[in-house]
Design a protein around this motif. Structure first.
Motif, PDB file in Angstrom:
ATOM      1  N   VAL A 120       0.851  -1.187   0.000  1.00 48.33           N
ATOM      2  CA  VAL A 120       0.000   0.000   0.000  1.00 48.33           C
ATOM      3  C   VAL A 120       0.887   1.238   0.000  1.00 48.33           C
ATOM      4  N   LEU A 121       0.567   2.205  -0.882  1.00 47.15           N
ATOM      5  CA  LEU A 121       1.330   3.440  -0.971  1.00 47.15           C
ATOM      6  C   LEU A 121       0.358   4.613  -1.121  1.00 47.15           C
ATOM      7  N   LEU A 123      -1.396  13.142   0.045  1.00 47.76           N
ATOM      8  CA  LEU A 123      -1.792  13.526   1.398  1.00 47.76           C
ATOM      9  C   LEU A 123      -1.635  15.037   1.526  1.00 47.76           C
ATOM     10  N   THR A 124      -2.539  15.659   2.269  1.00 44.11           N
ATOM     11  CA  THR A 124      -2.574  17.120   2.289  1.00 44.11           C
ATOM     12  C   THR A 124      -2.260  17.732   3.643  1.00 44.11           C
ATOM     13  N   GLU A 160      -2.894  13.705   8.347  1.00 44.44           N
ATOM     14  CA  GLU A 160      -3.122  12.567   7.463  1.00 44.44           C
ATOM     15  C   GLU A 160      -1.901  11.653   7.439  1.00 44.44           C
ATOM     16  N   ILE A 161      -0.728  12.243   7.362  1.00 46.41           N
ATOM     17  CA  ILE A 161       0.506  11.458   7.331  1.00 46.41           C
ATOM     18  C   ILE A 161       0.669  10.660   8.619  1.00 46.41           C
ATOM     19  N   HIS A 207       2.805   0.558   4.530  1.00 46.66           N
ATOM     20  CA  HIS A 207       4.001   0.041   3.852  1.00 46.66           C
ATOM     21  C   HIS A 207       4.919   1.143   3.341  1.00 46.66           C
ATOM     22  N   HIS A 208       4.378   2.012   2.526  1.00 47.73           N
ATOM     23  CA  HIS A 208       5.142   3.107   1.914  1.00 47.73           C
ATOM     24  C   HIS A 208       4.260   4.340   1.972  1.00 47.73           C
ATOM     25  N   ILE A 209       4.849   5.516   1.830  1.00 47.31           N
ATOM     26  CA  ILE A 209       4.049   6.737   1.834  1.00 47.31           C
ATOM     27  C   ILE A 209       4.766   7.798   1.006  1.00 47.31           C
ATOM     28  N   THR A 210       4.003   8.581   0.275  1.00 43.01           N
ATOM     29  CA  THR A 210       4.549   9.684  -0.498  1.00 43.01           C
ATOM     30  C   THR A 210       4.223  10.969   0.238  1.00 43.01           C
ATOM     31  N   ILE A 211       5.260  11.761   0.531  1.00 43.35           N
ATOM     32  CA  ILE A 211       5.079  13.000   1.290  1.00 43.35           C
ATOM     33  C   ILE A 211       5.690  14.147   0.501  1.00 43.35           C
ATOM     34  N   ALA A 212       4.895  15.193   0.292  1.00 40.12           N
ATOM     35  CA  ALA A 212       5.381  16.382  -0.408  1.00 40.12           C
ATOM     36  C   ALA A 212       6.486  17.038   0.417  1.00 40.12           C
ATOM     37  N   PRO A 213       7.468  17.665  -0.234  1.00 40.64           N
ATOM     38  CA  PRO A 213       8.580  18.282   0.494  1.00 40.64           C
ATOM     39  C   PRO A 213       8.140  19.275   1.578  1.00 40.64           C
ATOM     40  N   ALA A 214       7.151  20.103   1.310  1.00 41.77           N
ATOM     41  CA  ALA A 214       6.700  21.084   2.306  1.00 41.77           C
ATOM     42  C   ALA A 214       6.141  20.382   3.548  1.00 41.77           C
ATOM     43  N   LEU A 215       5.387  19.302   3.339  1.00 39.47           N
ATOM     44  CA  LEU A 215       4.854  18.560   4.481  1.00 39.47           C
ATOM     45  C   LEU A 215       5.962  17.832   5.233  1.00 39.47           C
ATOM     46  N   LEU A 216       6.953  17.372   4.509  1.00 37.63           N
ATOM     47  CA  LEU A 216       8.090  16.707   5.145  1.00 37.63           C
ATOM     48  C   LEU A 216       8.840  17.680   6.050  1.00 37.63           C
TER      49      LEU A 216
END
Length: 140
Positions: A31-32, A36-37, A41-42, A49-58
């Protein structure tokens, strides 16, 4: 409690449920979640399993104190199962059944979003190709 009809993240609880389901049926699928906004949410998906995070949220996540992060409820710990791992749904040899189920789910919402996502990815790829073409022409 989230309002399912107006909440753009109403499918978030499905991510841990799908992961649990895949594990229960012995699937190798991972699951990826993406798009996410918010930090909430993160954090609510910690354990996926995996997650995609925008640089600003990171960056926001990195600046957040651990005590604040711990206050966000984790979706792996809450809520009743949304899917039944005892009765798996399989479309392995039934493309027509899959397409029909996909089209009917959420009144076609998934198809619309998938179309939008594919369009965005294609547009980004075209931009990258143009950018790389300009870089290569400038460097030649």
């Amino acid at each position: 409690m989230r309002n399912r009809s107006t909440d753009p993240a109403r499918l978030l609880p499905l991510c841990p449920q799908i992961q649990i389901y895949y594990h229960a049926i012995g699937s190798q699928t991972k699951v990826l979640p993406a798009s996410l906004t918010s930090i909430d949410e993160i954090l609510s998906l910690a354990g996926v399993h995996h997650i995609t995070i925008a640089p600003a949220l990171l960056q926001q996540l990195a600046a957040m104190p651990a005590s604040a992060a711990a206050a966000v409820p984790n979706l792996f710990d809450t809520g009743p199962p949304l899917i039944d791992s005892e009765r798996p749904v399989a479309f392995r040899d039934d493309e027509e059944g899959f397409r029909l189920a996909w089209s009917q789910e959420g009144r076609g919402e998934g198809e619309g979003r998938l179309g939008q996502a594919v369009s965005i990815f294609c547009e980004m790829q075209d931009q990258l190709v143009r950018m790389m073409g300009a870089v290569l022409k400038g460097g030649a």
